[in-house]
Design a protein around this motif. Structure first.
Motif, PDB file in Angstrom:
ATOM      1  N   THR A  29      65.896  41.142   6.798  1.00 47.71           N
ATOM      2  CA  THR A  29      66.454  41.989   5.739  1.00 47.71           C
ATOM      3  C   THR A  29      66.679  43.408   6.236  1.00 47.71           C
ATOM      4  N   TYR A  30      65.744  43.940   7.006  1.00 55.45           N
ATOM      5  CA  TYR A  30      65.868  45.284   7.569  1.00 55.45           C
ATOM      6  C   TYR A  30      67.088  45.385   8.486  1.00 55.45           C
ATOM      7  N   LEU A  31      67.282  44.367   9.320  1.00 55.88           N
ATOM      8  CA  LEU A  31      68.424  44.379  10.241  1.00 55.88           C
ATOM      9  C   LEU A  31      69.748  44.346   9.481  1.00 55.88           C
ATOM     10  N   VAL A  32      69.780  43.651   8.346  1.00 54.29           N
ATOM     11  CA  VAL A  32      71.011  43.553   7.560  1.00 54.29           C
ATOM     12  C   VAL A  32      71.241  44.825   6.746  1.00 54.29           C
ATOM     13  N   GLU A  33      70.221  45.290   6.019  1.00 52.76           N
ATOM     14  CA  GLU A  33      70.407  46.371   5.058  1.00 52.76           C
ATOM     15  C   GLU A  33      70.307  47.764   5.674  1.00 52.76           C
ATOM     16  N   VAL A  34      69.553  47.903   6.760  1.00 51.71           N
ATOM     17  CA  VAL A  34      69.385  49.227   7.370  1.00 51.71           C
ATOM     18  C   VAL A  34      70.179  49.361   8.670  1.00 51.71           C
ATOM     19  N   LYS A  35      70.154  48.331   9.495  1.00 56.57           N
ATOM     20  CA  LYS A  35      70.855  48.398  10.783  1.00 56.57           C
ATOM     21  C   LYS A  35      72.297  47.926  10.700  1.00 56.57           C
ATOM     22  N   GLY A  36      72.681  47.324   9.566  1.00 58.29           N
ATOM     23  CA  GLY A  36      74.084  46.946   9.361  1.00 58.29           C
ATOM     24  C   GLY A  36      74.527  45.701  10.099  1.00 58.29           C
ATOM     25  N   LEU A  37      73.610  44.842  10.523  1.00 64.86           N
ATOM     26  CA  LEU A  37      73.987  43.607  11.210  1.00 64.86           C
ATOM     27  C   LEU A  37      74.346  42.530  10.191  1.00 64.86           C
ATOM     28  N   SER A  38      75.110  41.563  10.615  1.00 66.84           N
ATOM     29  CA  SER A  38      75.418  40.433   9.745  1.00 66.84           C
ATOM     30  C   SER A  38      74.178  39.549   9.620  1.00 66.84           C
ATOM     31  N   THR A  39      74.154  38.716   8.589  1.00 66.16           N
ATOM     32  CA  THR A  39      73.002  37.823   8.413  1.00 66.16           C
ATOM     33  C   THR A  39      72.875  36.847   9.576  1.00 66.16           C
ATOM     34  N   THR A  40      74.017  36.446  10.157  1.00 65.51           N
ATOM     35  CA  THR A  40      73.972  35.510  11.278  1.00 65.51           C
ATOM     36  C   THR A  40      73.350  36.162  12.505  1.00 65.51           C
ATOM     37  N   VAL A  41      73.774  37.388  12.835  1.00 64.45           N
ATOM     38  CA  VAL A  41      73.210  38.092  13.994  1.00 64.45           C
ATOM     39  C   VAL A  41      71.732  38.409  13.749  1.00 64.45           C
ATOM     40  N   ALA A  42      71.406  38.816  12.524  1.00 65.25           N
ATOM     41  CA  ALA A  42      70.008  39.114  12.199  1.00 65.25           C
ATOM     42  C   ALA A  42      69.135  37.876  12.361  1.00 65.25           C
ATOM     43  N   SER A  43      69.632  36.729  11.918  1.00 58.43           N
ATOM     44  CA  SER A  43      68.852  35.499  12.056  1.00 58.43           C
ATOM     45  C   SER A  43      68.735  35.074  13.517  1.00 58.43           C
ATOM     46  N   PHE A  44      69.761  35.406  14.320  1.00 56.21           N
ATOM     47  CA  PHE A  44      69.675  35.125  15.758  1.00 56.21           C
ATOM     48  C   PHE A  44      68.551  35.943  16.399  1.00 56.21           C
ATOM     49  N   LEU A  45      68.481  37.219  16.061  1.00 52.82           N
ATOM     50  CA  LEU A  45      67.396  38.054  16.585  1.00 52.82           C
ATOM     51  C   LEU A  45      66.044  37.542  16.095  1.00 52.82           C
ATOM     52  N   PHE A  46      65.986  37.111  14.847  1.00 56.51           N
ATOM     53  CA  PHE A  46      64.749  36.574  14.288  1.00 56.51           C
ATOM     54  C   PHE A  46      64.334  35.308  15.033  1.00 56.51           C
ATOM     55  N   GLY A  47      65.305  34.442  15.302  1.00 58.60           N
ATOM     56  CA  GLY A  47      65.015  33.229  16.062  1.00 58.60           C
ATOM     57  C   GLY A  47      64.586  33.532  17.480  1.00 58.60           C
ATOM     58  N   THR A  48      65.198  34.566  18.087  1.00 56.50           N
ATOM     59  CA  THR A  48      64.817  34.971  19.441  1.00 56.50           C
ATOM     60  C   THR A  48      63.364  35.420  19.483  1.00 56.50           C
ATOM     61  N   PHE A  49      62.946  36.131  18.448  1.00 54.10           N
ATOM     62  CA  PHE A  49      61.554  36.580  18.349  1.00 54.10           C
ATOM     63  C   PHE A  49      60.597  35.400  18.499  1.00 54.10           C
ATOM     64  N   PHE A  50      60.853  34.304  17.788  1.00 57.69           N
ATOM     65  CA  PHE A  50      59.973  33.147  17.855  1.00 57.69           C
ATOM     66  C   PHE A  50      60.190  32.331  19.121  1.00 57.69           C
ATOM     67  N   ALA A  51      61.434  32.283  19.612  1.00 56.87           N
ATOM     68  CA  ALA A  51      61.699  31.523  20.835  1.00 56.87           C
ATOM     69  C   ALA A  51      60.892  32.077  22.003  1.00 56.87           C
ATOM     70  N   LEU A  52      60.745  33.388  22.045  1.00 61.46           N
ATOM     71  CA  LEU A  52      59.965  33.997  23.117  1.00 61.46           C
ATOM     72  C   LEU A  52      58.491  33.596  23.042  1.00 61.46           C
ATOM     73  N   GLY A  53      58.040  33.206  21.852  1.00 61.30           N
ATOM     74  CA  GLY A  53      56.654  32.764  21.715  1.00 61.30           C
ATOM     75  C   GLY A  53      56.349  31.522  22.530  1.00 61.30           C
ATOM     76  N   ILE A  54      57.366  30.688  22.786  1.00 62.09           N
ATOM     77  CA  ILE A  54      57.159  29.490  23.600  1.00 62.09           C
ATOM     78  C   ILE A  54      56.690  29.878  24.993  1.00 62.09           C
ATOM     79  N   LEU A  55      57.155  31.019  25.486  1.00 60.12           N
ATOM     80  CA  LEU A  55      56.729  31.527  26.794  1.00 60.12           C
ATOM     81  C   LEU A  55      55.487  32.395  26.683  1.00 60.12           C
ATOM     82  N   ILE A  56      55.433  33.209  25.632  1.00 62.09           N
ATOM     83  CA  ILE A  56      54.360  34.207  25.516  1.00 62.09           C
ATOM     84  C   ILE A  56      52.999  33.568  25.286  1.00 62.09           C
TER      85      ILE A  56
END
Length: 406
Positions: free
Chosen positions: A254-281
């Motif tokens: 929500t912050y990425l969409v409403e404050v940073k001006g990203l689309s919901t698709t790009v915001a969800s991609f960043l959100f998914g990337t956050f968790f994808a990195l957990g597979i390595l972390i």
């Protein structure tokens, strides 16, 4: 001493073959797939908040309360899940969880009021909690020598679900209707229920007859153990970590969409990337704990979110936001570091009960963070709340040096 900690390629191949031997592979796959779905769909909620806010007229405080209800129901449902697993077996409990999830998601997508939405969300969180305990307790019956590896498979499925399903939901919601962002998972839960019932072996009703239950003496022992610095400070770190994690994951899209001006698709991609990195972390964090101990490994894990959350309000470029997301994602390793430390501090004979109590306390307190975060954001302190979360992450580092090394 100088050998490869992961073993040779031949050892790895034999280990994988052992996980699949004796028909256990299909059971492990079914359990991991159900966990992939349960946790992955739970993390769809944050990326769907913009749609839910529009559909039901929710402000940020109320949206935060919705996620607090989700996480609190998940926390409270773990104990009943353990009781059901002990009483009726994992096949019943895991299958029931999948069915409840399908039914409650149907209520979510057909809700005609915010009250129904909140009630269905609470039931969904409770339903997924039933799966959390059963997926742990079924594995020791199947894997006596490879329990760690089997647990690793289910843990990886959790991160995979959190990284894959939220972006999928966002794309579906953007292309069609927001209801389908939840609805696509309903038939998957029903399929999972059928597979789990067919594959997971039933447990004999007498399996737990020898268990004498939790005694008054056990309570006295736990009361004493819970006062030890190794438990007090590690539990405090667990609470801080869950508080930061649940607030951040609830509002980052929500912050990425409403404050940073990203689309919901790009915001969800960043959100998914956050968790994808957990597979390595997560495996790296676990290896750091084994090698360096709780203090140094927790410092490494908590430094990333401290730096990233401080920087987040001041950056807008997409590539820098990706870098900040990667920094904050090291937070995903905190439980991998803290939970083994807690387990080692608890007496073996009551370790499960003690750990369950501490975990429930941590999740319950952490569940308050979304509504508090949302209330502050509603009052114009969206950026400032990420700085507050950075302070909490830094607090994890300070507390780490109060935890005695095991």
């Amino acid at each position: 001493m100088g050998s490869n900690p992961f073993g040779s390629l031949s050892d790895l191949r034999n280990g994988v073959a052992d996980l699949w031997s004796g028909g256990r592979g299909r059971i492990l796959t079914a359990v991991a797939a159900g966990w992939f779905l349960s946790i992955g769909v739970r993390m769809i909620y944050p990326v769907m908040l913009p749609y839910l806010r529009t559909a039901y007229g929710l402000d940020l405080t109320t949206a935060g309360l919705l996620l607090t209800v989700l996480f609190l129901a998940y926390a409270l449902g773990q104990f009943p899940g353990g009781v059901l697993a002990d009483r009726f077996g994992e096949r019943f409990t895991l299958t029931a969880s999948a069915v409840i999830s399908a039914v409650t998601l149907t209520l979510v997508v057909t809700a005609n009021s915010s009250i129904v939405l909140f009630a269905a969300t609470a039931l969904f969180g409770f339903g997924t909690a039933l799966y959390a305990v059963g997926r742990y307790t079924v594995l020791p019956r199947l894997y006596t020598d490879r329990l760690g590896a089997a647990n690793g498979v289910t843990a990886a499925s959790q991160d995979a679900g959190q990284s894959v399903l939220p972006p999928v939901a966002s794309v579906i919601a953007a292309a069609f209707l927001w209801q389908l962002g939840f609805g696509f998972a309903i038939p998957l839960f029903l399929l999972a229920a059928v597979v789990l019932w067919a594959v997971v072996p039933a447990r004999s009703p007498s399996a737990s007859e020898d268990d004498s239950g939790f005694s008054r003496d056990d309570l006295h022992v736990l009361t004493s153990v819970f006062r030890q610095p190794s438990v007090v400070y590690a539990t405090a770190v667990l609470i801080l970590g869950l508080f930061v994690w649940q607030a951040f994951t609830s509002f980052y899209p929500t912050y990425l969409v409403e404050v940073k001006g990203l689309s919901t698709t790009v915001a969800s991609f960043l959100f998914g990337t956050f968790f994808a990195l957990g597979i390595l972390i997560k495996p790296l964090a676990g290896g750091a704990y084994d090698r360096f101990g709780i203090r140094r490994s927790l410092t490494i894990v908590a430094s990333g979110p401290t730096i990233g959350l401080i920087a987040l309000p001041y950056v807008d470029d997409l590539w820098i936001l990706i870098a900040v997301t990667a920094l904050v994602s090291t937070l995903l390793g905190f439980a991998t570091v803290v939970e083994p430390s807690l387990l080692h501090s608890l007496p073996e004979e009551i370790r499960g009960t003690g750990f369950g109590i501490l975990r429930s306390v941590g999740f319950t307190i952490g569940a308050t963070s979304p509504v508090l975060f949302g209330a502050a954001a509603d009052r114009g302190f969206f950026d400032e709340m990420f700085l507050v979360l950075a302070v909490f992450a830094a607090g994890m580092i300070l507390l780490a040096f109060r935890i005695p090394e095991n």
